[in-house]
Design a protein around this motif. Structure first.
Motif, PDB file in Angstrom:
ATOM      1  N   PHE A   7      -1.234  40.132  -7.779  1.00 19.93           N
ATOM      2  CA  PHE A   7      -1.861  39.764  -9.045  1.00 19.93           C
ATOM      3  C   PHE A   7      -0.822  39.444 -10.108  1.00 19.93           C
ATOM      4  CE2 PHE A   7      -6.100  39.670  -8.022  1.00 19.93           C
ATOM      5  CZ  PHE A   7      -6.522  40.800  -7.353  1.00 19.93           C
ATOM      6  N   LYS A   8       0.341  40.057 -10.011  1.00 19.18           N
ATOM      7  CA  LYS A   8       1.387  39.728 -10.990  1.00 19.18           C
ATOM      8  C   LYS A   8       1.767  38.254 -10.877  1.00 19.18           C
ATOM      9  CE  LYS A   8       4.457  43.159 -10.551  1.00 19.18           C
ATOM     10  NZ  LYS A   8       5.573  44.094 -10.874  1.00 19.18           N
ATOM     11  N   THR A   9       1.684  37.702  -9.662  1.00 21.10           N
ATOM     12  CA  THR A   9       2.018  36.279  -9.512  1.00 21.10           C
ATOM     13  C   THR A   9       0.931  35.388 -10.096  1.00 21.10           C
ATOM     14  OG1 THR A   9       0.937  35.946  -7.366  1.00 21.10           O
ATOM     15  CG2 THR A   9       3.162  36.812  -7.315  1.00 21.10           C
ATOM     16  N   LEU A  10      -0.260  35.964 -10.342  1.00 20.15           N
ATOM     17  CA  LEU A  10      -1.360  35.156 -10.853  1.00 20.15           C
ATOM     18  C   LEU A  10      -1.498  35.241 -12.373  1.00 20.15           C
ATOM     19  CD1 LEU A  10      -4.098  35.968  -8.227  1.00 20.15           C
ATOM     20  CD2 LEU A  10      -2.794  33.884  -8.423  1.00 20.15           C
ATOM     21  N   VAL A  11      -0.573  35.953 -13.036  1.00 26.04           N
ATOM     22  CA  VAL A  11      -0.672  36.068 -14.495  1.00 26.04           C
ATOM     23  C   VAL A  11      -0.571  34.679 -15.096  1.00 26.04           C
ATOM     24  CG1 VAL A  11       0.560  36.877 -16.538  1.00 26.04           C
ATOM     25  CG2 VAL A  11       0.163  38.421 -14.644  1.00 26.04           C
ATOM     26  N   GLY A  12      -1.489  34.365 -16.012  1.00 23.64           N
ATOM     27  CA  GLY A  12      -1.505  33.049 -16.642  1.00 23.64           C
ATOM     28  C   GLY A  12      -2.513  32.116 -16.010  1.00 23.64           C
ATOM     29  N   LYS A  13      -3.067  32.519 -14.865  1.00 22.55           N
ATOM     30  CA  LYS A  13      -4.042  31.648 -14.202  1.00 22.55           C
ATOM     31  C   LYS A  13      -5.465  32.044 -14.592  1.00 22.55           C
ATOM     32  CE  LYS A  13      -0.829  29.829 -11.421  1.00 22.55           C
ATOM     33  NZ  LYS A  13       0.353  30.505 -11.879  1.00 22.55           N
ATOM     34  N   GLU A  14      -6.379  31.107 -14.384  1.00 27.82           N
ATOM     35  CA  GLU A  14      -7.793  31.366 -14.659  1.00 27.82           C
ATOM     36  C   GLU A  14      -8.393  32.094 -13.468  1.00 27.82           C
ATOM     37  OE1 GLU A  14      -9.202  30.397 -18.218  1.00 27.82           O
ATOM     38  OE2 GLU A  14     -10.724  30.232 -16.660  1.00 27.82           O
ATOM     39  N   VAL A  15      -9.015  33.236 -13.741  1.00 25.39           N
ATOM     40  CA  VAL A  15      -9.683  33.947 -12.653  1.00 25.39           C
ATOM     41  C   VAL A  15     -11.088  34.312 -13.104  1.00 25.39           C
ATOM     42  CG1 VAL A  15      -7.576  34.884 -11.663  1.00 25.39           C
ATOM     43  CG2 VAL A  15      -8.767  36.161 -13.434  1.00 25.39           C
ATOM     44  N   ALA A  16     -11.925  34.662 -12.137  1.00 24.71           N
ATOM     45  CA  ALA A  16     -13.263  35.149 -12.468  1.00 24.71           C
ATOM     46  C   ALA A  16     -13.336  36.581 -11.975  1.00 24.71           C
ATOM     47  CB  ALA A  16     -14.328  34.291 -11.793  1.00 24.71           C
ATOM     48  N   VAL A  17     -13.745  37.491 -12.836  1.00 26.03           N
ATOM     49  CA  VAL A  17     -13.830  38.896 -12.464  1.00 26.03           C
ATOM     50  C   VAL A  17     -15.285  39.305 -12.450  1.00 26.03           C
ATOM     51  CG1 VAL A  17     -13.159  41.230 -13.078  1.00 26.03           C
ATOM     52  CG2 VAL A  17     -11.587  39.358 -13.488  1.00 26.03           C
ATOM     53  N   THR A  26     -15.063  34.830 -16.761  1.00 32.67           N
ATOM     54  CA  THR A  26     -13.910  34.019 -16.391  1.00 32.67           C
ATOM     55  C   THR A  26     -12.935  34.139 -17.556  1.00 32.67           C
ATOM     56  OG1 THR A  26     -15.036  32.105 -17.327  1.00 32.67           O
ATOM     57  CG2 THR A  26     -15.055  32.299 -14.949  1.00 32.67           C
ATOM     58  N   GLY A  27     -11.654  34.086 -17.246  1.00 36.51           N
ATOM     59  CA  GLY A  27     -10.666  34.180 -18.310  1.00 36.51           C
ATOM     60  C   GLY A  27      -9.284  34.018 -17.738  1.00 36.51           C
ATOM     61  N   THR A  28      -8.308  33.979 -18.633  1.00 34.48           N
ATOM     62  CA  THR A  28      -6.920  33.867 -18.196  1.00 34.48           C
ATOM     63  C   THR A  28      -6.374  35.255 -17.960  1.00 34.48           C
ATOM     64  OG1 THR A  28      -6.816  32.048 -19.755  1.00 34.48           O
ATOM     65  CG2 THR A  28      -4.741  32.756 -18.770  1.00 34.48           C
TER      66      THR A  28
END
Lengths: 94, 93
Positions: A7-17, A26-28
């Motif tokens: 998840f640290k590699t996905l910081v800055g990306k749009e994800v849906a939780v 959805t958010g960054t």
């Protein structure tokens, strides 16, 4: 540790939780920690008609224990790297 | 980057608890397991029949186990009618 690193590699990306109470945001991805608590920026509620009370939220911290799913766009996932990391972690554990 | 609640210290926050309640208050304190101290807390009770009911709670401590989400607190619509939020569903064996 492997999912925290992932998840640290996905910081800055749009994800849906999706939370265990069925709310989906959805958010960054701003940050994540070892418990997989997630901080999201500029959140949007995916079902605003079902949960209108939450539409005014901008940034939020979601406790890891209430997350059901985290949806990530496929292009941001290097499956080979993930598989390698998983293999290494399993080898280390043995 | 660690995810912490530091940036909301002394700010007005919205807390969603595991039983589906929405509580708004000023974050006076917190710890690593999301135990929260809220000042001037109030619960916002939504229903389909009436407008939002605001229940003043004063100084409140919420145990971290029961915290689902902590977010910022922007404009609230007091005329909104909505179904109450579902509780966080945990399997009961």
């Amino acid at each position: 540790m492997i999912f925290y690193s992932f998840f640290k590699t996905l910081v800055g990306k749009e994800v849906a939780v999706e939370l265990k109470n069925d709310v989906v945001f959805t958010g960054t991805l701003h940050s994540v920690d070892q418990y997989l608590n997630v901080k999201l920026l500029n959140v949007k509620v995916v079902n605003p008609d079902k949960f209108p009370q939450l539409c005014s939220l901008k940034n939020c911290f979601v406790r890891g224990s209430v997350v059901r799913y985290i949806q990530i766009p496929t292009e941001h996932v290097d499956t080979e790297l993930l598989q390698d990391a998983a293999r290494k972690e399993n080898a280390a554990k043995k | 980057m660690a995810a912490t609640l530091k940036e909301w210290k002394n700010e007005s926050v919205t807390v969603i608890t595991c039983d589906g309640r929405i509580i708004v208050g000023i974050l006076a304190g917190h710890d690593q397991v999301q135990n929260l101290v809220l000042k001037d807390a109030e619960e916002r009770v939504y229903s389909m029949e009436e407008a939002v009911e605001l229940v003043p709670l004063g100084l409140y401590v919420i145990r971290g186990d029961n915290v689902a989400l902590v977010g910022d607190s922007s404009s609230w619509e007091n005329s909104l009618q909505a179904e109450p939020l579902p509780a966080v569903f945990q399997h009961v064996i």
